[in-house]
Design an enzyme around this catalytic site. Structure first.
Site, PDB file in Angstrom:
ATOM      1  N   ASN A  32      91.610  35.679  34.445  1.00  0.00           N
ATOM      2  CA  ASN A  32      92.100  36.346  35.650  1.00  0.00           C
ATOM      3  C   ASN A  32      93.384  37.100  35.293  1.00  0.00           C
ATOM      4  OD1 ASN A  32      91.979  37.100  38.362  1.00  0.00           O
ATOM      5  ND2 ASN A  32      93.281  35.403  38.991  1.00  0.00           N
ATOM      6  N   HIS A  34      96.443  39.634  34.410  1.00  0.00           N
ATOM      7  CA  HIS A  34      97.255  40.611  35.126  1.00  0.00           C
ATOM      8  C   HIS A  34      98.280  41.190  34.158  1.00  0.00           C
ATOM      9  CE1 HIS A  34     100.283  37.453  35.238  1.00  0.00           C
ATOM     10  NE2 HIS A  34      99.434  36.662  35.851  1.00  0.00           N
ATOM     11  N   GLY A  36     101.275  40.562  33.547  1.00  0.00           N
ATOM     12  CA  GLY A  36     102.030  39.581  32.784  1.00  0.00           C
ATOM     13  C   GLY A  36     101.314  39.184  31.505  1.00  0.00           C
ATOM     14  N   HIS A  37     100.009  38.926  31.609  1.00  0.00           N
ATOM     15  CA  HIS A  37      99.222  38.603  30.411  1.00  0.00           C
ATOM     16  C   HIS A  37      99.183  39.789  29.441  1.00  0.00           C
ATOM     17  CE1 HIS A  37      97.286  35.847  33.465  1.00  0.00           C
ATOM     18  NE2 HIS A  37      97.568  34.997  32.500  1.00  0.00           N
ATOM     19  N   GLU A 150     107.707  33.620  29.967  1.00  0.00           N
ATOM     20  CA  GLU A 150     108.823  32.811  30.447  1.00  0.00           C
ATOM     21  C   GLU A 150     108.630  32.334  31.882  1.00  0.00           C
ATOM     22  OE1 GLU A 150     112.329  35.188  29.748  1.00  0.00           O
ATOM     23  OE2 GLU A 150     112.625  34.271  27.776  1.00  0.00           O
ATOM     24  N   GLN A 155     106.467  24.905  30.529  1.00  0.00           N
ATOM     25  CA  GLN A 155     105.368  24.973  29.569  1.00  0.00           C
ATOM     26  C   GLN A 155     105.845  25.561  28.243  1.00  0.00           C
ATOM     27  OE1 GLN A 155     101.156  26.494  30.412  1.00  0.00           O
ATOM     28  NE2 GLN A 155     102.117  28.310  29.533  1.00  0.00           N
ATOM     29  N   LYS A 186     104.555  37.842  38.858  1.00  0.00           N
ATOM     30  CA  LYS A 186     103.117  38.053  38.797  1.00  0.00           C
ATOM     31  C   LYS A 186     102.430  36.761  38.358  1.00  0.00           C
ATOM     32  CE  LYS A 186     103.114  43.047  37.952  1.00  0.00           C
ATOM     33  NZ  LYS A 186     102.261  43.436  39.077  1.00  0.00           N
ATOM     34  N   SER A 187     101.355  36.425  39.047  1.00  0.00           N
ATOM     35  CA  SER A 187     100.635  35.185  38.776  1.00  0.00           C
ATOM     36  C   SER A 187      99.197  35.335  39.232  1.00  0.00           C
ATOM     37  CB  SER A 187     101.289  34.015  39.518  1.00  0.00           C
ATOM     38  OG  SER A 187     100.486  32.855  39.456  1.00  0.00           O
ATOM     39  N   SER A 188      98.292  34.647  38.551  1.00  0.00           N
ATOM     40  CA  SER A 188      96.894  34.657  38.974  1.00  0.00           C
ATOM     41  C   SER A 188      96.752  34.097  40.384  1.00  0.00           C
ATOM     42  CB  SER A 188      96.053  33.826  38.000  1.00  0.00           C
ATOM     43  OG  SER A 188      96.086  34.391  36.705  1.00  0.00           O
TER      44      SER A 188
END
Length: 283
Positions: A32, A34, A36-37, A150, A155, A186-188
């Site tokens: 998924n 975005h 960020g990835h 970050e 994690q 931004k996040s899934s």
């Protein structure tokens, strides 16, 4: 871009690259994807000859009543995004490939200290699942470099500590959080938010910024700052999970001698759990 799911095929490709003297950077994801990835992929491409991404929704890091079955799976769209960035290889194993004996008898990796508290308070086995699958992927991909965002700061520290403690010859590169115009990280999981909720969610980063300003200005009553931030979140309609001012290295709660901080926060907006953080360094 090659897409592989079998361990033997992955190992053979990595072996060929290594024999040719090529460096490998790795970006593990749960899909998924975005911006960020994609920023992790872009960073990986700038520091290595070959880039491997993985998409694996890891059941070991999901607890009871968490959203494993509902986690968005968008493989075709993700492949298109990775191909557009000239990613060299996508690894897409199934749980049966990664955990052939089942989770109940799977050897696991546990990182003490930094994997405790914060997100682990409400997700007690989460980081065991993260460190175990990342360790396994590191053994399979054998990267020279691995890139992590970050946004998931706890994690990131868990992975850094694991690599250091287990003497893994891998350089961990942290990549800054990508944000919406509002400041929302931004996040899934942002896809679960309604437009109104998405607008409201920006208060989480705003509270982090206000706390950062207070620490930079010399405020040292960290307990008071944390209580105030949680009240601001509640007043705005979010349900705080935690809001902790920590030593950036150890993730222990900060004391007046601390000079390098990370402010870690998580809050629920409806059923969606948002996490974010901000770093602060003072003289």
């Amino acid at each position: 871009m090659k897409t592989l799911s079998e361990l033997s095929a992955l190992r053979e490709q990595i072996k060929q690259w290594k024999l040719n003297g090529l460096t490998v950077a790795f970006v593990p994801t749960m899909g998924n994807l975005h911006q960020g990835h994609f920023s992790l992929i872009e960073k990986a491409k700038s520091v290595a000859d070959k880039v491997v991404a993985s998409i694996f929704v890891n059941p070991m890091q999901f607890g009871i009543n968490e959203d494993l079955d509902n986690y968005p799976r968008t493989l075709e769209q993700d492949q298109q995004g990775l191909e557009a960035l000239d990613t060299d290889l996508l690894f897409t194993p199934t749980p049966d490939i990664i955990y052939p004996k089942g989770l109940d008898v799977q050897t696991f990796v546990e990182v003490p200290g930094v994997s405790q508290g914060h997100c682990a308070e409400s997700r007690p086995d989460h980081f065991r699942g993260v460190s175990t699958v990342v360790c396994k992927f590191f053994n399979l991909v054998q990267p020279d470099i691995a890139c992590f965002g970050e946004k998931d700061f706890q994690q990131l520290q868990v992975i850094r500590t694991m690599v250091e403690d287990l003497s893994m010859p891998i350089k961990i590169i942290a990549v800054s959080t990508k944000r919406e115009e509002s400041g929302l990280a931004k996040s899934s999981r942002n896809g679960y938010l309604t437009p109104d909720q998405k607008d409201l969610a920006k208060v989480l980063y705003a509270c982090l910024q206000e706390t950062q300003k207070a620490i930079t200005a010399g405020v040292q009553d960290y307990d008071k700052l944390m209580v105030s931030a949680k009240k601001s979140l509640s007043d705005a309609g979010l349900k705080p999970d935690y809001f902790n001012i920590c030593d950036k290295s150890t993730l222990q709660l900060a004391n007046p001698q601390c000079k390098s901080f990370v402010i870690l926060a998580a809050a629920f907006l409806g059923s969606v759990r948002l996490i974010d953080n901000i770093q602060v360094d003072i003289q």
